[in-house]
Design a protein around this motif. Structure first.
Motif, PDB file in Angstrom:
ATOM      1  N   ALA A   1     -13.277   0.007  36.991  1.00 27.66           N
ATOM      2  CA  ALA A   1     -13.883  -1.172  36.358  1.00 27.66           C
ATOM      3  C   ALA A   1     -12.960  -2.378  36.481  1.00 27.66           C
ATOM      4  O   ALA A   1     -13.412  -3.485  36.791  1.00 27.66           O
ATOM      5  CB  ALA A   1     -14.204  -0.884  34.890  1.00 27.66           C
ATOM      6  N   LEU A   2     -11.673  -2.162  36.257  1.00 22.84           N
ATOM      7  CA  LEU A   2     -10.718  -3.260  36.406  1.00 22.84           C
ATOM      8  C   LEU A   2     -10.631  -3.724  37.853  1.00 22.84           C
ATOM      9  O   LEU A   2     -10.535  -4.922  38.129  1.00 22.84           O
ATOM     10  CB  LEU A   2      -9.342  -2.837  35.902  1.00 22.84           C
ATOM     11  CG  LEU A   2      -9.184  -2.699  34.397  1.00 22.84           C
ATOM     12  CD1 LEU A   2      -7.813  -2.131  34.054  1.00 22.84           C
ATOM     13  CD2 LEU A   2      -9.393  -4.032  33.704  1.00 22.84           C
ATOM     14  N   ARG A   3     -10.675  -2.792  38.760  1.00 26.95           N
ATOM     15  CA  ARG A   3     -10.635  -3.138  40.180  1.00 26.95           C
ATOM     16  C   ARG A   3     -11.851  -3.969  40.566  1.00 26.95           C
ATOM     17  O   ARG A   3     -11.749  -4.970  41.273  1.00 26.95           O
ATOM     18  CB  ARG A   3     -10.571  -1.861  41.004  1.00 26.95           C
ATOM     19  CG  ARG A   3     -10.385  -2.077  42.469  1.00 26.95           C
ATOM     20  CD  ARG A   3     -10.102  -0.757  43.122  1.00 26.95           C
ATOM     21  NE  ARG A   3     -10.814  -0.702  44.376  1.00 26.95           N
ATOM     22  CZ  ARG A   3     -11.001   0.380  45.073  1.00 26.95           C
ATOM     23  NH1 ARG A   3     -10.559   1.526  44.640  1.00 26.95           N
ATOM     24  NH2 ARG A   3     -11.641   0.346  46.210  1.00 26.95           N
ATOM     25  N   SER A   4     -13.016  -3.575  40.052  1.00 28.60           N
ATOM     26  CA  SER A   4     -14.238  -4.326  40.325  1.00 28.60           C
ATOM     27  C   SER A   4     -14.162  -5.727  39.722  1.00 28.60           C
ATOM     28  O   SER A   4     -14.543  -6.704  40.364  1.00 28.60           O
ATOM     29  CB  SER A   4     -15.437  -3.564  39.761  1.00 28.60           C
ATOM     30  OG  SER A   4     -16.599  -4.320  39.885  1.00 28.60           O
ATOM     31  N   SER A   5     -13.651  -5.816  38.506  1.00 25.40           N
ATOM     32  CA  SER A   5     -13.520  -7.123  37.859  1.00 25.40           C
ATOM     33  C   SER A   5     -12.548  -8.014  38.609  1.00 25.40           C
ATOM     34  O   SER A   5     -12.789  -9.207  38.785  1.00 25.40           O
ATOM     35  CB  SER A   5     -13.042  -6.958  36.416  1.00 25.40           C
ATOM     36  OG  SER A   5     -13.967  -6.256  35.661  1.00 25.40           O
ATOM     37  N   THR A   6     -11.453  -7.433  39.059  1.00 27.86           N
ATOM     38  CA  THR A   6     -10.453  -8.204  39.797  1.00 27.86           C
ATOM     39  C   THR A   6     -11.036  -8.726  41.107  1.00 27.86           C
ATOM     40  O   THR A   6     -10.807  -9.875  41.478  1.00 27.86           O
ATOM     41  CB  THR A   6      -9.221  -7.332  40.082  1.00 27.86           C
ATOM     42  OG1 THR A   6      -8.722  -6.815  38.854  1.00 27.86           O
ATOM     43  CG2 THR A   6      -8.132  -8.113  40.765  1.00 27.86           C
ATOM     44  N   ARG A   7     -11.804  -7.901  41.798  1.00 27.65           N
ATOM     45  CA  ARG A   7     -12.421  -8.347  43.054  1.00 27.65           C
ATOM     46  C   ARG A   7     -13.424  -9.464  42.819  1.00 27.65           C
ATOM     47  O   ARG A   7     -13.495 -10.409  43.605  1.00 27.65           O
ATOM     48  CB  ARG A   7     -13.109  -7.176  43.752  1.00 27.65           C
ATOM     49  CG  ARG A   7     -12.144  -6.254  44.422  1.00 27.65           C
ATOM     50  CD  ARG A   7     -12.861  -5.195  45.201  1.00 27.65           C
ATOM     51  NE  ARG A   7     -11.900  -4.329  45.854  1.00 27.65           N
ATOM     52  CZ  ARG A   7     -12.193  -3.179  46.381  1.00 27.65           C
ATOM     53  NH1 ARG A   7     -13.435  -2.722  46.339  1.00 27.65           N
ATOM     54  NH2 ARG A   7     -11.265  -2.446  46.950  1.00 27.65           N
ATOM     55  N   SER A   8     -14.208  -9.370  41.742  1.00 30.04           N
ATOM     56  CA  SER A   8     -15.197 -10.413  41.487  1.00 30.04           C
ATOM     57  C   SER A   8     -14.518 -11.719  41.096  1.00 30.04           C
ATOM     58  O   SER A   8     -14.991 -12.794  41.437  1.00 30.04           O
ATOM     59  CB  SER A   8     -16.193  -9.974  40.410  1.00 30.04           C
ATOM     60  OG  SER A   8     -15.549  -9.800  39.173  1.00 30.04           O
ATOM     61  N   ILE A   9     -13.387 -11.640  40.419  1.00 31.06           N
ATOM     62  CA  ILE A   9     -12.663 -12.859  40.059  1.00 31.06           C
ATOM     63  C   ILE A   9     -12.045 -13.479  41.301  1.00 31.06           C
ATOM     64  O   ILE A   9     -12.100 -14.695  41.482  1.00 31.06           O
ATOM     65  CB  ILE A   9     -11.570 -12.550  39.011  1.00 31.06           C
ATOM     66  CG1 ILE A   9     -12.218 -12.221  37.675  1.00 31.06           C
ATOM     67  CG2 ILE A   9     -10.593 -13.707  38.864  1.00 31.06           C
ATOM     68  CD1 ILE A   9     -11.249 -11.710  36.630  1.00 31.06           C
ATOM     69  N   ARG A  10     -11.519 -12.665  42.194  1.00 30.74           N
ATOM     70  CA  ARG A  10     -10.902 -13.182  43.421  1.00 30.74           C
ATOM     71  C   ARG A  10     -11.940 -13.813  44.350  1.00 30.74           C
ATOM     72  O   ARG A  10     -11.647 -14.750  45.060  1.00 30.74           O
ATOM     73  CB  ARG A  10     -10.172 -12.077  44.156  1.00 30.74           C
ATOM     74  CG  ARG A  10      -8.896 -11.687  43.501  1.00 30.74           C
ATOM     75  CD  ARG A  10      -8.195 -10.635  44.292  1.00 30.74           C
ATOM     76  NE  ARG A  10      -6.993 -10.184  43.598  1.00 30.74           N
ATOM     77  CZ  ARG A  10      -6.380  -9.063  43.848  1.00 30.74           C
ATOM     78  NH1 ARG A  10      -6.818  -8.271  44.813  1.00 30.74           N
ATOM     79  NH2 ARG A  10      -5.311  -8.724  43.176  1.00 30.74           N
ATOM     80  N   SER A  11     -13.142 -13.248  44.359  1.00 32.15           N
ATOM     81  CA  SER A  11     -14.151 -13.757  45.282  1.00 32.15           C
ATOM     82  C   SER A  11     -14.916 -14.945  44.713  1.00 32.15           C
ATOM     83  O   SER A  11     -15.655 -15.592  45.440  1.00 32.15           O
ATOM     84  CB  SER A  11     -15.134 -12.643  45.645  1.00 32.15           C
ATOM     85  OG  SER A  11     -15.848 -12.229  44.502  1.00 32.15           O
ATOM     86  N   ALA A  12     -14.751 -15.247  43.448  1.00 35.09           N
ATOM     87  CA  ALA A  12     -15.451 -16.393  42.844  1.00 35.09           C
ATOM     88  C   ALA A  12     -14.861 -17.684  43.405  1.00 35.09           C
ATOM     89  O   ALA A  12     -13.657 -17.803  43.601  1.00 35.09           O
ATOM     90  CB  ALA A  12     -15.320 -16.357  41.335  1.00 35.09           C
TER      91      ALA A  12
END
Length: 185
Positions: free
Chosen positions: A163-174
């Motif tokens: 879940a943290l990995r997914s959140s981190t990826r979505s923040i980086r791609s924003a």
């Protein structure tokens, strides 16, 4: 593999091993305790003669070292009896704290949540009695509970890591917006 997943596996794998081999886990624990006592005895013996101590202090240190060595040998000679003894100590502790907790819940009328505290005391008392009646079987059961806890904790840590990995990826791609600048006054 992400660091969080690796850490979760460090919890999950021992949990599975404990569930699969509870008796062996207890045996290994007793052997580790025995080895620790032997090593502690050796270090205490060396310390007794390496520091400047008076006769009484040196004698006490040597006696503690000999006691640790003797206990280590006895534990290694009879590991499951060690587990039984530890279970008995835990059973006595749970029994006494359970009775005292129930007493406090009964005696202190102004105590908030007296019913919950009384229930906790009864639970501790019953757990203590069960462990005292079946010390080795209780140790195996507690080992299985520990294994189950480690497995559940490990699974939860894996879920959190992804879940943290997914959140981190979505923040980086924003898309990043430029900071708003105030006009000079």
């Amino acid at each position: 593999m992400a660091l969080g997943v690796r850490l979760a596996l460090v919890t999950l794998i021992p949990g599975i091993l404990v569930l699969v081999w509870p008796d062996e886990t207890l045996h290994i624990l007793a052997v580790i305790i025995g080895l620790q006592l032997l090593v502690a005895g050796v270090f205490r013996f060396v310390t007794a003669f390496s520091h400047s101590q008076d006769g009484g202090g040196r004698l006490a240190s040597v006696l503690v070292a000999l006691l640790a060595l003797l206990a280590g040998v006895l534990v290694l000679r009879h590991p499951m009896q060690t587990i039984g003894a530890l279970s008995l100590i835990l059973g006595v502790f749970w029994l006494i704290t359970g009775v005292l907790t129930a007493y406090v819940a009964i005696a202190d009328r102004g105590l908030a949540h007296r019913g919950l505290l009384f229930g906790l005391g009864v639970l501790g008392t019953v757990a203590g009695i069960v462990v005292l009646c079946f010390p080795v079987d209780s140790a195996v059961a507690l080992t299985r509970l520990l294994g189950l806890w480690l497995v559940l904790l490990g699974v939860f840590e894996v879920v959190v890591a992804f879940a943290l990995r997914s959140s981190t990826r979505s923040i980086r791609s924003a898309p990043r917006s430029e900071p708003r600048r105030e006009p000079p006054t």
